[in-house]
Design a protein around this motif. Structure first.
Motif: not given
Length: 291
Positions: A172-198
């Motif tokens: 089941e961990g293999a499927y949860i891995t993809e769930i977590v990956r999809g959840g992280v990738n759903s966050v807009q790239r701008g959030q990464w860039e904004a937090s990096a700028s801080l």
């Protein structure tokens, strides 16, 4: 925002009538064509038994409790593995991404019964031999035996139970891995860039900015994965773990009450999974309301 209540249409009633008619026809075929004699009055004694004036769980209820324990522990293990591997899937390290993808591809494309046999006859057998796990458990004081029986399984079944939890957790961990990956990738790239700028480093970006937003996407599928874990636990009967399906098979072999026991097992699984489904729906609506 309040959702509109669903109003049944004509097709819904037609489908219900077809399902009901199919069930009645199946029962009629059993009773008239196959001359099957129903014996529902014997089923309650396999669920509860009266021992010395007190009611205790019997075969089917004990199997249901074992299924619940297996599902809970396997889901906890799968969540840990899935989160670690899911974060590795979105890591900047090429080696971490390669390792996590290899794990996902191997496990998801392998039949679960093969994974169970590999874990039980190779990994578990070796670990049990070197760690002397059976002897350690049997030498524990009686009060710890009681704790193990409540939290895990009977001490005599502890090795099989641990093997089942590890196998189911990895699967089941293999499927949860993809769930977590999809959840992280759903966050807009701008959030990464904004937090990096801080001035946040990669770990703080995940912990403080990305994961709190990704949780709203991750949690509902995780609840659904727990339901899948409950259903997938039935396959662990092949290594003699005394969960619900195994107990049902043992009863059918000794009583020949094939349909009564299978229908009872089906209803027990249905009650358990429907309860989890309603709970997951409540969690999803709660997250939507907070959003």
């Amino acid at each position: 925002m309040q959702q509109k209540r669903y109003k049944p249409v004509l097709l819904d009633y037609i489908l219900l009538a077809l399902i009901g008619g199919s069930i009645l026809y199946f029962c009629w075929q059993l009773e008239n064509e196959l001359q099957y004699e129903w014996s529902w009055e014997t089923i309650p004694q396999f669920i509860l038994r009266n021992k010395n004036g007190s009611w205790e769980p019997n075969f089917l209820l004990e199997g249901l409790f074992t299924t619940i324990r297996l599902s809970i522990w396997a889901t906890l293990l799968a969540s840990v593995v899935g989160v670690v591997m899911g974060l590795a899937r979105v890591s900047q390290s090429h080696f971490a991404r390669l390792l996590s993808r290899t794990y996902v591809e191997i496990v998801r494309n392998m039949p679960p019964i093969v994974l169970i046999f590999i874990s039980y006859f190779f990994l578990s057998a070796q670990l049990t031999h070197y760690l002397a796990l059976d002897s350690v458990v049997q030498d524990l004081p009686p009060w710890l035996h009681s704790v193990i029986s409540v939290l895990f399984s009977k001490p005599s079944q502890f090795t099989q139970f641990v093997t089942g939890v590890i196998t189911l957790g990895l699967y089941e961990g293999a499927y949860i891995t993809e769930i977590v990956r999809g959840g992280v990738n759903s966050v807009q790239r701008g959030q990464w860039e904004a937090s990096a700028s801080l001035g946040f480093n990669r770990f703080d970006q995940l912990r403080l900015v990305v994961l709190p937003q990704a949780l709203k996407v991750i949690v509902p599928p995780l609840a659904g994965q727990f339901i899948s874990t409950i259903k997938d636990s039935a396959i662990l009967s092949v290594i003699s773990i005394q969960e619900l399906t195994f107990q049902g098979l043992e009863l059918m072999a000794s009583t020949y009450l094939v349909f009564e026991i299978w229908i009872t097992i089906t209803m027990m699984y249905l009650v358990l999974t429907l309860g989890c489904s309603l709970l997951s729906r409540w969690v999803e609506h709660t997250l939507e309301w907070k959003n």
